[in-house]
Design a protein around this motif. Structure first.
Motif, PDB file in Angstrom:
ATOM      1  N   UNK A  15       0.831  -1.212   0.000  1.00 21.41           N
ATOM      2  CA  UNK A  15       0.000   0.000   0.000  1.00 21.41           C
ATOM      3  C   UNK A  15       0.860   1.255   0.000  1.00 21.41           C
ATOM      4  N   UNK A  16       2.065   1.165   0.542  1.00 28.55           N
ATOM      5  CA  UNK A  16       2.961   2.330   0.574  1.00 28.55           C
ATOM      6  C   UNK A  16       3.676   2.550  -0.758  1.00 28.55           C
ATOM      7  N   UNK A  17       3.573   1.578  -1.651  1.00 23.17           N
ATOM      8  CA  UNK A  17       4.300   1.677  -2.924  1.00 23.17           C
ATOM      9  C   UNK A  17       3.504   2.424  -3.996  1.00 23.17           C
ATOM     10  N   UNK A  18       2.242   2.699  -3.708  1.00 28.02           N
ATOM     11  CA  UNK A  18       1.365   3.301  -4.711  1.00 28.02           C
ATOM     12  C   UNK A  18       1.742   4.752  -4.982  1.00 28.02           C
ATOM     13  N   UNK A  19       1.816   5.074  -6.263  1.00 31.19           N
ATOM     14  CA  UNK A  19       2.054   6.449  -6.692  1.00 31.19           C
ATOM     15  C   UNK A  19       0.800   6.920  -7.417  1.00 31.19           C
ATOM     16  N   UNK A  20       0.080   7.844  -6.785  1.00 31.79           N
ATOM     17  CA  UNK A  20      -1.195   8.311  -7.336  1.00 31.79           C
ATOM     18  C   UNK A  20      -0.953   9.276  -8.487  1.00 31.79           C
ATOM     19  N   UNK A  21      -1.523   8.960  -9.637  1.00 34.06           N
ATOM     20  CA  UNK A  21      -1.354   9.831 -10.804  1.00 34.06           C
ATOM     21  C   UNK A  21      -2.104  11.144 -10.611  1.00 34.06           C
ATOM     22  N   UNK A  22      -1.580  12.186 -11.211  1.00 38.26           N
ATOM     23  CA  UNK A  22      -2.256  13.479 -11.194  1.00 38.26           C
ATOM     24  C   UNK A  22      -3.628  13.345 -11.855  1.00 38.26           C
ATOM     25  N   UNK A  23      -4.639  14.105 -11.393  1.00 37.72           N
ATOM     26  CA  UNK A  23      -5.975  14.036 -12.011  1.00 37.72           C
ATOM     27  C   UNK A  23      -5.969  14.237 -13.524  1.00 37.72           C
ATOM     28  N   UNK A  24      -4.932  14.841 -14.073  1.00 42.70           N
ATOM     29  CA  UNK A  24      -4.825  14.993 -15.528  1.00 42.70           C
ATOM     30  C   UNK A  24      -5.123  13.676 -16.238  1.00 42.70           C
ATOM     31  N   UNK A  25      -4.594  12.575 -15.679  1.00 47.86           N
ATOM     32  CA  UNK A  25      -4.733  11.282 -16.350  1.00 47.86           C
ATOM     33  C   UNK A  25      -6.142  10.711 -16.236  1.00 47.86           C
TER      34      UNK A  25
END
Length: 660
Positions: free
Chosen positions: A505-515
């Motif tokens: 769960x700590x490895x997740x990189x949330x994409x910017x809302x742009x995507x």
């Protein structure tokens, strides 16, 4: 067009300067005729590529075949009367003449006849690809040794039988004096040179693949190229500028992919100080989490060698984490509080605080970290870092390549109705332009992109040792991994978590809302409008995120207004994407996507006449064939025509005096 004297006098200072280049009516009139002829030519072919990631062989092949453009010309010239296998073989000769000639010659029973047929076919293909250019443009690109002969042959009228005999004699002479191989190579180079008018490269030349330096050497030799920086590029730019953190980051990524060839053979970076330090300080250290990712097809790999790389990887990672603490401290506007992880570790308990929650460390063996002052470098570490900084800043090849990236590159580029950038225009959750505050000013949308471009240039061009230069270097690192970086497009880079924390769960990189808004045509229009582009006919083209074709994803977003062409060149992505990504071709007839199968080796491509274009999707055509006059360059040339007409008027009025 008639001009009033007052109108001419208004621009007299400029016209006087222009007269230095065109000193009389004859020279100005000649240039007007030349430019007006150019405006009537078909628009040149533009070729878009992205995310090369050091895969020099695959890049070379795509450059050689122009994403299938050259094979299309070959098929058109040779026609269906020539079997497909022979057309593929002929195309491979154009791509790799020096390496294909010996094989083809060895199979011939009538070598002179084969030479003659091959030369005529190459001349025919060359005539087709040169048809979009003026004779002057083509002449400037002719190889010096054969310029006159090629000019004659390319502009021959073979329906004239006397001329046919004349040209046949030219080719017979070339063959007779043993220059046929050289002439074939010269023709093939000219075909490849003329097939694409302009190359657009949408970032991430560096990292993962073995030879980004070879890619840059080819780009520097290209006649017309622009580059939109990727986040993997800017961190190398920072390393070349002497940023210790960018250098450590580049080294960590390189060691993580066991890609020492790029550093040592490509740029002559001396890794011995780091290797000796790692062997001394990390000799008995737990490094099993730091073994590099390896591409088995490039093996075999010796276990002892991988262990050495793992020790270097861990040593530079801890150095990088210390340097991150310093950059975070002096740049509060980066908003990276809490990501100075060495200070978030409970060294007694073997835990780390990540976003308010404690996790056990996978690895708590830190031989060079002082728990009382985790960001402090040891004297030995400082010595290693100083040596590495010297090696990066003194690498002539790296400095030359980074100067080229600055000269030809930027955060974004607009040309012929296309907005090009690598990653994203940062947005808010509600779809508005996200505001980033730097140096006490807020920036959003295009203003943010412009600010990023300006500050990135400080790193290389501000005086050495100045605060401006250090500020620029710090910002290049932010562009690599910052939350509102238009080159990164995610909320955080979880390098530390993936190495030291087990919880995925700590490895997740949330994409910017742009995507999430890429298929919202309203957002596409808003971005185009922000950059002053037409919202109905223009396009957004970017890379950075691989298109998962294996899951049915398409590179066309937002009803075709947005096109994502992550090249997928990096072999590590192929299992996720199912293909080796996409390139884009924009010619006088419209836009077409080119999907590519994974490239195996150059040797196999040459031996088996393999091409890596798997399909061509023409997704947008123009109502009428586009001419140079319809392009941005055409509008500039049309402006030049008006200036020259004004100069002719000034000569005729006697306001500017002619010179012989």
């Amino acid at each position: 067009m008639q001009y009033a004297a007052d109108e001419v006098r208004r621009d007299l200072k400029y016209l006087t300067l222009l007269a230095r280049e065109f000193p009389n009516i004859a020279s100005a009139s000649s240039e007007i005729i030349n430019l007006q002829a150019i405006l009537k030519l078909p628009k040149g072919t533009e070729h878009f590529m992205s995310d090369l990631h050091g895969e020099a062989e695959a890049f070379t092949h795509i450059m050689n075949n122009a994403s299938g453009v050259i094979k299309e010309k070959v098929d058109r010239v040779l026609g269906p009367a020539v079997p497909e296998a022979q057309r593929a073989e002929f195309a491979t000769l154009i791509y790799y003449p020096a390496r294909k000639l010996d094989e083809l010659k060895a199979r011939q029973t009538d070598l002179d006849g084969w030479y003659r047929q091959t030369l005529y076919r190459l001349i025919d293909v060359c005539r087709v690809v040169s048809s979009k250019h003026t004779r002057s443009f083509v002449r400037k690109r002719l190889p010096r040794d054969y310029a006159y002969i090629l000019d004659e042959l390319l502009h021959a009228h073979f329906e004239d039988h006397d001329k046919e005999f004349y040209y046949d004699q030219i080719l017979a002479s070339i063959i007779d004096i043993g220059r046929a191989d050289d002439f074939i190579e010269a023709l093939c180079a000219l075909i490849k040179n003329l097939a694409v008018f302009k190359l657009h490269l949408l970032g991430d030349i560096f990292d993962r693949g073995p030879r980004p330096d070879l890619i840059l050497e080819q780009l520097m030799a290209h006649h017309s190229v622009d580059i939109q920086w990727g986040n993997h590029d800017v961190v190398w730019m920072g390393a070349a500028a002497g940023s210790p953190l960018c250098i450590a980051t580049v080294l960590r990524t390189t060691l993580a992919y066991n890609n020492l060839e790029a550093l040592e053979d490509g740029y002559g970076i001396n890794l011995r100080p780091l290797a000796l330090f790692a062997e001394s300080e990390y000799k008995d250290c737990d490094v099993h989490h730091f073994y590099p990712h390896v591409d088995e097809s490039r093996g075999p790999y010796h276990r002892g060698e991988l262990a050495r790389v793992a020790r270097m990887h861990k040593a530079i990672t801890l150095l990088m984490l210390k340097l991150e603490c310093r950059v975070i401290d002096r740049n509060p506007d980066f908003e990276l509080e809490g990501r100075d992880f060495l200070r978030r570790i409970d060294y007694g308990a073997g835990t780390v605080l990540v976003e308010g929650k404690r996790y056990p460390l996978l690895d708590d063996d830190f031989p060079t970290v002082d728990p009382a002052d985790p960001a402090r470098m040891t004297p030995a570490e400082q010595e290693v870092m100083d040596a590495l900084c010297r090696s990066f800043t003194e690498s002539e090849k790296l400095q030359r390549h980074v100067r080229f990236l600055y000269a030809k590159g930027g955060i974004y580029h607009m040309e012929n109705g296309n907005l090009l950038f690598h990653g994203a225009v940062p947005l808010t959750e509600s779809g508005g332009f996200a505001v980033a505050t730097f140096e006490k000013h807020g920036y959003a949308g295009r203003a943010l992109m412009d600010y990023c471009d300006e500050r990135a240039r400080r790193a290389f061009f501000a005086p050495e040792g100045s605060e401006a230069r250090r500020s620029g270097c710090d910002f290049l690192w932010y562009l690599w991994c910052g939350r509102l970086s238009p080159l990164y497009g995610r909320d955080k880079m979880t390098t530390f978590e993936r190495l030291f924390v087990a919880d995925p769960a700590t490895h997740t990189e949330q994409s910017n809302p742009y995507y999430r808004f890429v298929n919202d045509t309203r957002m596409d229009r808003a971005i185009l409008a922000e950059f002053g582009l037409d919202q109905t006919h223009c396009h957004i083209v970017n890379g950075h995120v691989p298109v998962r074709a294996i899951e049915g994803e398409t590179p066309l977003k937002g009803a075709g207004r947005m096109i994502r062409i992550d090249g997928g060149f990096c072999r590590a992505y192929h299992e996720k994407t199912g293909i080796a990504g996409y390139t884009l071709v924009y010619n006088s007839r419209g836009l077409s996507l080119r999907a590519h199968q994974p490239f195996e080796t150059m040797e196999k491509a040459i031996r088996e006449n393999l091409d890596i274009v798997s399909s061509v999707d023409v997704f947008e055509t123009t109502e009428k064939r586009m001419l140079v006059a319809d392009t941005d360059e055409g509008r500039r040339l049309a402006g030049n025509v008006q200036d020259l007409k004004l100069l002719v008027a000034a000569y005729r009025m006697g306001l500017v005096k002619e010179k012989n």
